[in-house]
Design a protein around this motif. Structure first.
Motif, PDB file in Angstrom:
ATOM      1  N   VAL A  51      35.969  -1.119  -3.790  1.00  0.00           N
ATOM      2  CA  VAL A  51      36.321  -1.091  -2.369  1.00  0.00           C
ATOM      3  C   VAL A  51      35.935   0.279  -1.828  1.00  0.00           C
ATOM      4  N   GLN A  52      35.050   0.292  -0.829  1.00  0.00           N
ATOM      5  CA  GLN A  52      34.721   1.540  -0.171  1.00  0.00           C
ATOM      6  C   GLN A  52      35.197   1.439   1.271  1.00  0.00           C
ATOM      7  N   ILE A  53      35.942   2.458   1.693  1.00  0.00           N
ATOM      8  CA  ILE A  53      36.467   2.509   3.054  1.00  0.00           C
ATOM      9  C   ILE A  53      35.859   3.715   3.759  1.00  0.00           C
ATOM     10  N   PHE A  54      35.490   3.511   5.025  1.00  0.00           N
ATOM     11  CA  PHE A  54      34.864   4.539   5.856  1.00  0.00           C
ATOM     12  C   PHE A  54      35.776   4.812   7.041  1.00  0.00           C
ATOM     13  N   LEU A  55      35.834   6.069   7.475  1.00  0.00           N
ATOM     14  CA  LEU A  55      36.655   6.437   8.631  1.00  0.00           C
ATOM     15  C   LEU A  55      35.877   7.388   9.511  1.00  0.00           C
ATOM     16  N   GLU A  56      35.977   7.135  10.805  1.00  0.00           N
ATOM     17  CA  GLU A  56      35.382   8.027  11.798  1.00  0.00           C
ATOM     18  C   GLU A  56      36.472   8.991  12.271  1.00  0.00           C
ATOM     19  N   VAL A  57      36.203  10.266  12.073  1.00  0.00           N
ATOM     20  CA  VAL A  57      37.099  11.312  12.580  1.00  0.00           C
ATOM     21  C   VAL A  57      36.268  12.200  13.492  1.00  0.00           C
ATOM     22  N   VAL A  98      39.403   7.262  14.214  1.00  0.00           N
ATOM     23  CA  VAL A  98      39.057   6.383  15.327  1.00  0.00           C
ATOM     24  C   VAL A  98      38.753   4.999  14.779  1.00  0.00           C
ATOM     25  N   SER A  99      37.550   4.806  14.290  1.00  0.00           N
ATOM     26  CA  SER A  99      37.199   3.500  13.745  1.00  0.00           C
ATOM     27  C   SER A  99      37.147   3.567  12.228  1.00  0.00           C
ATOM     28  N   CYS A 100      37.292   2.405  11.630  1.00  0.00           N
ATOM     29  CA  CYS A 100      37.402   2.306  10.183  1.00  0.00           C
ATOM     30  C   CYS A 100      36.666   1.043   9.752  1.00  0.00           C
ATOM     31  N   SER A 101      36.059   1.077   8.583  1.00  0.00           N
ATOM     32  CA  SER A 101      35.342  -0.079   8.073  1.00  0.00           C
ATOM     33  C   SER A 101      35.479  -0.117   6.553  1.00  0.00           C
ATOM     34  N   GLU A 102      35.131  -1.271   5.974  1.00  0.00           N
ATOM     35  CA  GLU A 102      35.363  -1.468   4.543  1.00  0.00           C
ATOM     36  C   GLU A 102      34.268  -2.336   3.935  1.00  0.00           C
ATOM     37  N   LEU A 103      33.885  -2.011   2.709  1.00  0.00           N
ATOM     38  CA  LEU A 103      32.989  -2.838   1.901  1.00  0.00           C
ATOM     39  C   LEU A 103      33.711  -3.210   0.618  1.00  0.00           C
ATOM     40  N   VAL A 104      33.509  -4.423   0.130  1.00  0.00           N
ATOM     41  CA  VAL A 104      34.074  -4.838  -1.151  1.00  0.00           C
ATOM     42  C   VAL A 104      32.979  -5.493  -1.985  1.00  0.00           C
ATOM     43  N   ALA A 105      33.092  -5.351  -3.290  1.00  0.00           N
ATOM     44  CA  ALA A 105      32.155  -5.992  -4.215  1.00  0.00           C
ATOM     45  C   ALA A 105      32.895  -6.322  -5.497  1.00  0.00           C
ATOM     46  N   ARG A 106      32.419  -7.348  -6.151  1.00  0.00           N
ATOM     47  CA  ARG A 106      32.991  -7.752  -7.438  1.00  0.00           C
ATOM     48  C   ARG A 106      31.853  -7.882  -8.435  1.00  0.00           C
ATOM     49  N   GLY A 107      31.953  -7.148  -9.544  1.00  0.00           N
ATOM     50  CA  GLY A 107      31.041  -7.378 -10.642  1.00  0.00           C
ATOM     51  C   GLY A 107      29.979  -6.363 -10.972  1.00  0.00           C
ATOM     52  N   PRO A 108      29.427  -5.580 -10.017  1.00  0.00           N
ATOM     53  CA  PRO A 108      28.401  -4.642 -10.473  1.00  0.00           C
ATOM     54  C   PRO A 108      28.973  -3.737 -11.564  1.00  0.00           C
ATOM     55  N   GLY A 109      28.211  -3.537 -12.631  1.00  0.00           N
ATOM     56  CA  GLY A 109      28.727  -2.809 -13.777  1.00  0.00           C
ATOM     57  C   GLY A 109      28.531  -1.310 -13.748  1.00  0.00           C
ATOM     58  N   SER A 110      27.802  -0.792 -12.765  1.00  0.00           N
ATOM     59  CA  SER A 110      27.563   0.643 -12.723  1.00  0.00           C
ATOM     60  C   SER A 110      27.477   1.092 -11.270  1.00  0.00           C
ATOM     61  N   PRO A 111      27.659   2.386 -11.039  1.00  0.00           N
ATOM     62  CA  PRO A 111      27.507   2.903  -9.682  1.00  0.00           C
ATOM     63  C   PRO A 111      26.116   2.620  -9.110  1.00  0.00           C
ATOM     64  N   GLU A 112      25.100   2.702  -9.948  1.00  0.00           N
ATOM     65  CA  GLU A 112      23.733   2.451  -9.486  1.00  0.00           C
ATOM     66  C   GLU A 112      23.551   0.994  -9.055  1.00  0.00           C
ATOM     67  N   GLU A 113      24.122   0.066  -9.826  1.00  0.00           N
ATOM     68  CA  GLU A 113      24.029  -1.358  -9.468  1.00  0.00           C
ATOM     69  C   GLU A 113      24.766  -1.642  -8.169  1.00  0.00           C
ATOM     70  N   LEU A 114      25.918  -1.020  -7.994  1.00  0.00           N
ATOM     71  CA  LEU A 114      26.675  -1.223  -6.756  1.00  0.00           C
ATOM     72  C   LEU A 114      25.895  -0.693  -5.564  1.00  0.00           C
ATOM     73  N   PHE A 115      25.373   0.508  -5.680  1.00  0.00           N
ATOM     74  CA  PHE A 115      24.612   1.098  -4.583  1.00  0.00           C
ATOM     75  C   PHE A 115      23.407   0.225  -4.238  1.00  0.00           C
ATOM     76  N   ALA A 116      22.686  -0.233  -5.251  1.00  0.00           N
ATOM     77  CA  ALA A 116      21.524  -1.095  -5.025  1.00  0.00           C
ATOM     78  C   ALA A 116      21.927  -2.391  -4.327  1.00  0.00           C
ATOM     79  N   LEU A 117      23.063  -2.947  -4.713  1.00  0.00           N
ATOM     80  CA  LEU A 117      23.561  -4.174  -4.087  1.00  0.00           C
ATOM     81  C   LEU A 117      23.846  -3.950  -2.610  1.00  0.00           C
ATOM     82  N   TRP A 118      24.539  -2.872  -2.302  1.00  0.00           N
ATOM     83  CA  TRP A 118      24.939  -2.634  -0.920  1.00  0.00           C
ATOM     84  C   TRP A 118      23.778  -2.199  -0.030  1.00  0.00           C
ATOM     85  N   VAL A 119      22.804  -1.456  -0.539  1.00  0.00           N
ATOM     86  CA  VAL A 119      21.695  -1.048   0.328  1.00  0.00           C
ATOM     87  C   VAL A 119      20.745  -2.206   0.625  1.00  0.00           C
ATOM     88  N   LYS A 120      20.832  -3.302  -0.130  1.00  0.00           N
ATOM     89  CA  LYS A 120      20.029  -4.494   0.173  1.00  0.00           C
ATOM     90  C   LYS A 120      20.548  -5.217   1.417  1.00  0.00           C
TER      91      LYS A 120
END
Length: 166
Positions: free
Chosen positions: A159-165, A106-128
């Motif tokens: 790049v993280q993509i989300f989809l509603e099914v 149904v619906s779809c969304s996307e997040l992009v980031a450049r530079g975080p060096g670890s999964p933990e850094e990326l997650f921390a960036l996006w939850v802010k």
């Protein structure tokens, strides 16, 4: 003696990667950490972290999708190679291809980031970010995957993509 000459020949033939001789396939293996850390493992570690945090909030884990992962990875690679600009431009086309490949969505969304060096850094960036956190913790989106690529200088493109099914 032959082994010594062969060893010297091989040693002399090796080049340090530069922007001119960088092989994009080299970005899928990072031995600088003293071990082997693949981009695939980093992606899996990130999704494990997201799903662990979702579980702590009583939310279901995202369902993994090869179609979503393929589109996310291709977009990350295109940005890393400078073929497309950094950002979410083209996300509606990616979402259309995902829905077609999966036969639903149904619906779809996307997040992009450049530079975080670890999964933990990326997650921390996006939850802010309120909007990024809302997507990460949404009950509307059921499927998600992440793509990761590195450019010639080692910068990560996520790049993280989300989809509603339904």
């Amino acid at each position: 003696m032959k082994i010594l000459i062969l060893s010297l020949f091989l040693l002399a033939a090796c080049k340090t990667p530069t922007a001119d001789n960088f092989n994009p396939l080299d970005s899928y293996l990072d031995i600088s950490t003293g071990g082997l850390t693949s981009l695939g493992k980093m992606s899996a570690d990130y999704m494990d972290l997201v799903n662990l945090n979702r579980a702590q909030l009583g939310l279901p884990a995202f369902i993994d999708s090869d179609a979503i992962e393929a589109e996310a990875t291709k977009h990350a690679e295109n940005m890393a190679q400078g073929l497309t600009p950094f950002g979410t431009s083209g996300s509606s086309e990616r979402c259309t291809r995902i829905k077609t490949a999966m036969g639903q969505g149904v619906s779809c969304s996307e997040l992009v980031a450049r530079g975080p060096g670890s999964p933990e850094e990326l997650f921390a960036l996006w939850v802010k970010s309120d909007s990024s956190r809302a997507r990460l913790m949404s009950t509307k989106f059921t499927h998600s995957a992440i793509g990761l690529a590195k450019d010639a200088t080692g910068n990560e493109f996520w790049v993280q993509i989300f989809l509603e099914v339904p």
